[in-house]
Design an enzyme around this catalytic site. Structure first.
Site, PDB file in Angstrom:
ATOM      1  N   LYS A 150       0.848  -1.197   0.000  1.00 62.62           N
ATOM      2  CA  LYS A 150       0.000   0.000   0.000  1.00 62.62           C
ATOM      3  C   LYS A 150       0.885   1.248   0.000  1.00 62.62           C
ATOM      4  CE  LYS A 150      -1.839   2.679   2.880  1.00 62.62           C
ATOM      5  NZ  LYS A 150      -1.649   3.869   2.017  1.00 62.62           N
TER       6      LYS A 150
ATOM      7  N   GLY B  38       6.761   5.127   8.043  1.00 62.48           N
ATOM      8  CA  GLY B  38       5.992   6.366   8.024  1.00 62.48           C
ATOM      9  C   GLY B  38       6.249   7.150   9.299  1.00 62.48           C
ATOM     10  N   SER B  39       5.294   7.963   9.664  1.00 62.55           N
ATOM     11  CA  SER B  39       5.513   8.852  10.801  1.00 62.55           C
ATOM     12  C   SER B  39       5.320   8.115  12.128  1.00 62.55           C
ATOM     13  CB  SER B  39       4.540  10.023  10.722  1.00 62.55           C
ATOM     14  OG  SER B  39       3.221   9.537  10.838  1.00 62.55           O
ATOM     15  N   THR B  40       5.891   8.666  13.169  1.00 59.27           N
ATOM     16  CA  THR B  40       5.776   8.061  14.503  1.00 59.27           C
ATOM     17  C   THR B  40       4.316   8.034  14.951  1.00 59.27           C
ATOM     18  OG1 THR B  40       8.019   8.690  15.049  1.00 59.27           O
ATOM     19  CG2 THR B  40       6.535   8.313  16.903  1.00 59.27           C
TER      20      THR B  40
ATOM     21  N   GLY C 117       2.666   5.279  13.233  1.00 65.46           N
ATOM     22  CA  GLY C 117       3.261   4.031  13.746  1.00 65.46           C
ATOM     23  C   GLY C 117       2.602   3.576  15.038  1.00 65.46           C
TER      24      GLY C 117
ATOM     25  N   GLU D 260       9.306   1.496  10.976  1.00 66.92           N
ATOM     26  CA  GLU D 260      10.406   2.415  10.633  1.00 66.92           C
ATOM     27  C   GLU D 260       9.802   3.809  10.644  1.00 66.92           C
ATOM     28  OE1 GLU D 260      13.488   1.563  10.191  1.00 66.92           O
ATOM     29  OE2 GLU D 260      13.270  -0.607  10.087  1.00 66.92           O
TER      30      GLU D 260
ATOM     31  N   CYS E  27      14.085  10.289   6.100  1.00 73.35           N
ATOM     32  CA  CYS E  27      13.965   9.956   7.532  1.00 73.35           C
ATOM     33  C   CYS E  27      15.307  10.159   8.227  1.00 73.35           C
ATOM     34  CB  CYS E  27      13.447   8.544   7.719  1.00 73.35           C
ATOM     35  SG  CYS E  27      14.377   7.297   6.828  1.00 73.35           S
TER      36      CYS E  27
ATOM     37  N   GLU F 286      10.642  17.080  14.156  1.00 78.74           N
ATOM     38  CA  GLU F 286      11.142  16.668  12.835  1.00 78.74           C
ATOM     39  C   GLU F 286      10.582  17.589  11.756  1.00 78.74           C
ATOM     40  OE1 GLU F 286       9.562  13.011  11.161  1.00 78.74           O
ATOM     41  OE2 GLU F 286      11.462  12.606  10.166  1.00 78.74           O
TER      42      GLU F 286
HETATM   43  P1  NAD Z   1       2.442   8.766   7.330  1.00 74.92           P
HETATM   44  O1  NAD Z   1       2.609   8.058   8.619  1.00 74.92           O
HETATM   45  O2  NAD Z   1       1.472   9.868   7.239  1.00 74.92           O
HETATM   46  O3  NAD Z   1       2.024   7.735   6.170  1.00 74.92           O
HETATM   47  C1  NAD Z   1       2.771   6.586   5.893  1.00 74.92           C
HETATM   48  C2  NAD Z   1       1.854   5.532   5.308  1.00 74.92           C
HETATM   49  O4  NAD Z   1       0.918   5.125   6.293  1.00 74.92           O
HETATM   50  C3  NAD Z   1       1.020   5.995   4.114  1.00 74.92           C
HETATM   51  O5  NAD Z   1       0.980   4.946   3.175  1.00 74.92           O
HETATM   52  C4  NAD Z   1      -0.340   6.227   4.725  1.00 74.92           C
HETATM   53  O6  NAD Z   1      -1.405   6.130   3.808  1.00 74.92           O
HETATM   54  C5  NAD Z   1      -0.386   5.120   5.742  1.00 74.92           C
HETATM   55  N1  NAD Z   1      -1.365   5.316   6.823  1.00 74.92           N
HETATM   56  C6  NAD Z   1      -2.050   6.447   7.175  1.00 74.92           C
HETATM   57  N2  NAD Z   1      -2.838   6.208   8.240  1.00 74.92           N
HETATM   58  C7  NAD Z   1      -2.645   4.916   8.572  1.00 74.92           C
HETATM   59  C8  NAD Z   1      -3.150   4.085   9.625  1.00 74.92           C
HETATM   60  N3  NAD Z   1      -4.018   4.540  10.536  1.00 74.92           N
HETATM   61  N4  NAD Z   1      -2.717   2.810   9.696  1.00 74.92           N
HETATM   62  C9  NAD Z   1      -1.821   2.340   8.803  1.00 74.92           C
HETATM   63  N5  NAD Z   1      -1.306   3.066   7.788  1.00 74.92           N
HETATM   64  C10 NAD Z   1      -1.716   4.344   7.692  1.00 74.92           C
HETATM   65  O7  NAD Z   1       3.913   9.222   6.946  1.00 74.92           O
HETATM   66  P2  NAD Z   1       4.364  10.136   5.727  1.00 74.92           P
HETATM   67  O8  NAD Z   1       3.995  11.539   6.069  1.00 74.92           O
HETATM   68  O9  NAD Z   1       3.875   9.525   4.450  1.00 74.92           O
HETATM   69  O10 NAD Z   1       5.952   9.944   5.775  1.00 74.92           O
HETATM   70  C11 NAD Z   1       6.806  10.814   6.455  1.00 74.92           C
HETATM   71  C12 NAD Z   1       7.270  10.188   7.748  1.00 74.92           C
HETATM   72  O11 NAD Z   1       7.838   8.912   7.503  1.00 74.92           O
HETATM   73  C13 NAD Z   1       8.373  10.999   8.424  1.00 74.92           C
HETATM   74  O12 NAD Z   1       8.137  11.065   9.797  1.00 74.92           O
HETATM   75  C14 NAD Z   1       9.636  10.178   8.150  1.00 74.92           C
HETATM   76  O13 NAD Z   1      10.685  10.369   9.061  1.00 74.92           O
HETATM   77  C15 NAD Z   1       9.087   8.791   8.180  1.00 74.92           C
HETATM   78  N6  NAD Z   1       9.963   7.875   7.460  1.00 74.92           N
HETATM   79  C16 NAD Z   1      10.676   6.947   8.174  1.00 74.92           C
HETATM   80  C17 NAD Z   1      11.558   6.099   7.513  1.00 74.92           C
HETATM   81  C18 NAD Z   1      12.349   5.065   8.251  1.00 74.92           C
HETATM   82  O14 NAD Z   1      12.871   4.153   7.637  1.00 74.92           O
HETATM   83  N7  NAD Z   1      12.462   5.153   9.570  1.00 74.92           N
HETATM   84  C19 NAD Z   1      11.717   6.198   6.139  1.00 74.92           C
HETATM   85  C20 NAD Z   1      10.979   7.158   5.446  1.00 74.92           C
HETATM   86  C21 NAD Z   1      10.101   8.004   6.121  1.00 74.92           C
END
Ligand code: NAD
Length: 467
Positions: A168, A219-221, A224, A241, A275, A371
Site C-alpha cells: 500500500k 511512516g511517521s511516529t 506508527g 520504521e 527519515c 522533525e
Molecule cells: P504517514 O505516517 O502519514 O504515512 C505513511 C503511510 O501510512 C502511508 O501509506 C499512509 O497512507 C499510511 N497510513 C495512514 N494512516 C494509517 C493508519 N491509521 N494505519 C496504517 N497506515 C496508515 O507518513 P508520511 O507523512 O507519508 O511519511 C513521512 C514520515 O515517515 C516521516 O516522519 C519520516 O521520518 C518517516 N519515514 C521513516 C523512515 C524510516 O525508515 N524510519 C523512512 C521514510 C520516512
C-alpha cells in the site's frame, strides 16, 4: 479507464473509485489512478491468503528466480519509472533514476540471501534444528518520500522468506507502485504480490485485518503508534520504521570548506524529506561562524526547480500538507533564530521552498526539537563535544546520527555513545543492503535490510526429534 490499476490476484483491475495524483512541481494532475475500496482490500488479502500455501512451499531457488526477474523488469523500465517518480514525487530525475535502480538492486540483494536451517544437535539421541518459517500475508505500508526504494526494503525480503504481500503506497505517490504492478503481473504467481492504492483510508483496515500476519510499516511516529495499537487485536508481528531527528555533530578540527558541502547535502537531500536527513546540525563554537557562512552560500547557490528540468538540484516538497507544515516551521524559526539563507516559498506555483539555513537557534525551539522533514537546517552552537552528544541524545527519536572530525579515534568514541540505530563517522545516511537499518526510541521497532531484516519476515520453529 485509468492506465494505473490495482494488482489483485494476478489481474490488473479498476478501483471502485479513483484518485487524482498531483505533480508537486506544477500542482497539475499527473494521472488519475485506481483507488481501492474496503471490499477490494479484502479481495487482495483473500488472494494473498489463498496464494500463501503454494508460494511458501516453493524452493528458495524458485523464489530467488522471481526476485531476480522482478529486478530485471524494474531495470528494463528504468527510464519510464524514473520519470513517473519525478512527476509524482518531485525529486530531480537523476535522483529518481537512482531510486529506481536502487529498488532493483535491493531485489537482487535479497535474492542472494538464504535462510538455512541451523542444526543444533545431531547425535545418537536426537536431531534438533532451528528453522525460519514464513508468517503468511504481510502488509507493506510505504510513505511518499521514497516510494520505490522503501517498498524494496520490504517486498523482496517478505517474498524470499515465503510470505505473500499486500503493498500500500502513500496516497500522494501511488503511481510508480501501480506501474510496478503492470510490470510484474506476469512474473509473480497470482495473489503473491497485490498492490492497492487508497486515499489514506485503508492503512488502518490493513493493519487490523485478521488474515494479515505482519505489518511492515514505514511512516511517521504518530501513524506508527496507531499501527501498533490496531495490530494488537490479532497479535500481528510489526516492524515500524518511523520518524527521526538526526543530530550531526561537527568537531573543531574539520576542514570547514571541505566538510560544509557534505553536511549541507546530508540535510538537503530530497528537499530534506529523508527519515535520516541531518535535521539538527551541531557545530563547535570555534568554527561556527565560518560553517554558517558556508551553509548560507551553498543554500543560495542551490538550483531549485521542476525535477524534470536539467540542472535541478532540489525539487518541491512532495505535497501541500508537508509544504504548509514546513512553512510553519520556518515562521517559528524566524522568531527562535536567525535565518541566513532562504526563509521563503520559491515562486507561486508548485510546493517549492528555498533552501533555508537558521543560525543562533537552540533546543526548546520547534525547528530543533521536532522533525521538520523539509529543506530547513538549524545550526546549533556547542563548546564541549560530550555535551553536544548529550544534547543530541536528549530527543525522543533515535534513528541516525553522525560525528564529523579529522581525529577519527575521538569521533569513533563519541559515536559509540550516540543513542541511535545507525551512527556514522564522517558521513551521514549511508544505507547499504546488507546492513540492518532501524530506529531506537520513538524512531521504530525492529529493523529492515540485511539478514536481520530478512528474519523479521519469519518466525522461529524448533524441530526436535528423539532417536
Ligand atoms: P504517514 O505516517 O502519514 O504515512 C505513511 C503511510 O501510512 C502511508 O501509506 C499512509 O497512507 C499510511 N497510513 C495512514 N494512516 C494509517 C493508519 N491509521 N494505519 C496504517 N497506515 C496508515 O507518513 P508520511 O507523512 O507519508 O511519511 C513521512 C514520515 O515517515 C516521516 O516522519 C519520516 O521520518 C518517516 N519515514 C521513516 C523512515 C524510516 O525508515 N524510519 C523512512 C521514510 C520516512
Amino acid at each position: 479507464m485509468s492506465e494505473y490499476k490495482l494488482l489483485i490476484n494476478g489481474a490488473l483491475v479498476e478501483g471502485d473509485a479513483t484518485l487524482d495524483v498531483i505533480n508537486p512541481a506544477t500542482e497539475e494532475t499527473v494521472a488519475t489512478c485506481a483507488r481501492a475500496s474496503k471490499a477490494q482490500l479484502d479481495q487482495a488479502v483473500a488472494a494473498a491468503k489463498a496464494a500463501f500455501p503454494a508460494w511458501s512451499a516453493t524452493s528458495m531457488d524458485e523464489r530467488r528466480k522471481v526476485l531476480v526477474a522482478i529486478a530485471d523488469a524494474i531495470q528494463a523500465n528504468l527510464g519510464e519509472l524514473a520519470r513517473l517518480l519525478t512527476q509524482e514525487q518531485g525529486k530531480p530525475l537523476q535522483d529518481a533514476t537512482g531510486e529506481i535502480f536502487g529498488a532493483s538492486a535491493f531485489f537482487r540483494y535479497f535474492a542472494s540471501l538464504d535462510l538455512p536451517a541451523k542444526v543444533v544437535t545431531d547425535d545418537a539421541t536426537s536431531r534438533i534444528e532451528i528453522r525460519r518459517k514464513p508468517l503468511g500475508v504481510v502488509g507493506c505500508i510505504v510513505p511518499w518520500n521514497f516510494p520505490m526504494i522503501l517498498m524494496a526494503f520490504k517486498v523482496p525480503a517478505a517474498l524470499l522468506a515465503g510470505n505473500t504481500v499486500i503493498v500500500k503506497p502513500a496516497p500522494t505517490t501511488p503511481l510508480t507502485a501501480l506501474k510496478l504492478g503492470q510490470i510484474i503481473k506476469d512474473i509473480v504467481p497470482p495473489g503473491v504480490v497485490n498492490i492497492i492504492a487508497d486515499a489514506n483510508d485503508l492503512g488502518g483496515e490493513l493493519t487490523k485485518h485478521p488474515d494479515v500476519r505482519k505489518i511492515s510499516f514505514t511512516g511517521s511516529t504518530e501513524t506508527g503508534k496507531k499501527v501498533m495499537a490496531s495490530a494488537a487485536d490479532a497479535l500481528k508481528r510489526i516492524s515500524l520504521e518511523l520518524g527521526g531527528n538526526d543530530a550531526l555533530i561537527v568537531l573543531d578540527d574539520v576542514d570547514v570548506a571541505a566538510t560544509a558541502p557534505k553536511v549541507f547535502g546530508a540535510a538537503m537531500q530530497n528537499a530534506g524529506q529523508v527519515c535520516i536527513a541531518a535535521k539538527r546540525i551541531y557545530v563547535h563554537e570555534s568554527i561556527y561562524d565560518a560553517m554558517c557562512d558556508e551553509f548560507a552560500t551553498l543554500a543560495k547557490n542551490m538550483v531549485v526547480g521542476d525535477g524534470l528540468e536539467q540542472g535541478t538540484q532540489m525539487g518541491p516538497l512532495q505535497n501541500k500538507a508537508q509544504f504548509d507544515k514546513v512553512m510553519g516551521f520556518i515562521d517559528s524559526a524566524k522568531k527562535d533564530g536567525k535565518v541566513i539563507a532562504g526563509g521563503e516559498r520559491k515562486g507561486d506555483k508548485g510546493y517549492f521552498i528555498q533552501p533555508t539555513v537558521v543560525r543562533d537557534i537552540a533546543e526548546g525551539s520547534q525547528l530543533v526539537d521536532e522533525e521538520q522533514f523539509g529543506p530547513v537546517m538549524p545550526v546549533i552552537k556547542y563548546s564541549d563535544p560530550k555535551d553536544a552528544v548529550a544534547r543530541a541524545n536528549a530527543s525522543i527519536y533515535g534513528l541516525g546520527g553522525s560525528i564529523w572530525a579529522k581525529d577519527s579515534d575521538k569521533a569513533w568514541a563519541l559515536a559509540e555513545s550516540m543513542e541511535s540505530g545507525s551512527v556514522w563517522v564522517n558521513k551521514h545516511a549511508d544505507l547499504q543492503p546488507h546492513l540492518p537499518f532501524g530506529g531506537s526510541k520513538f524512531s521504530g521497532i525492529g529493523s529492515e535490510l540485511g539478514e536481520e531484516g530478512l528474519k523479521e519476515f519469519t518466525q522461529v520453529q524448533v524441530l526436535n526429534m528423539a532417536r
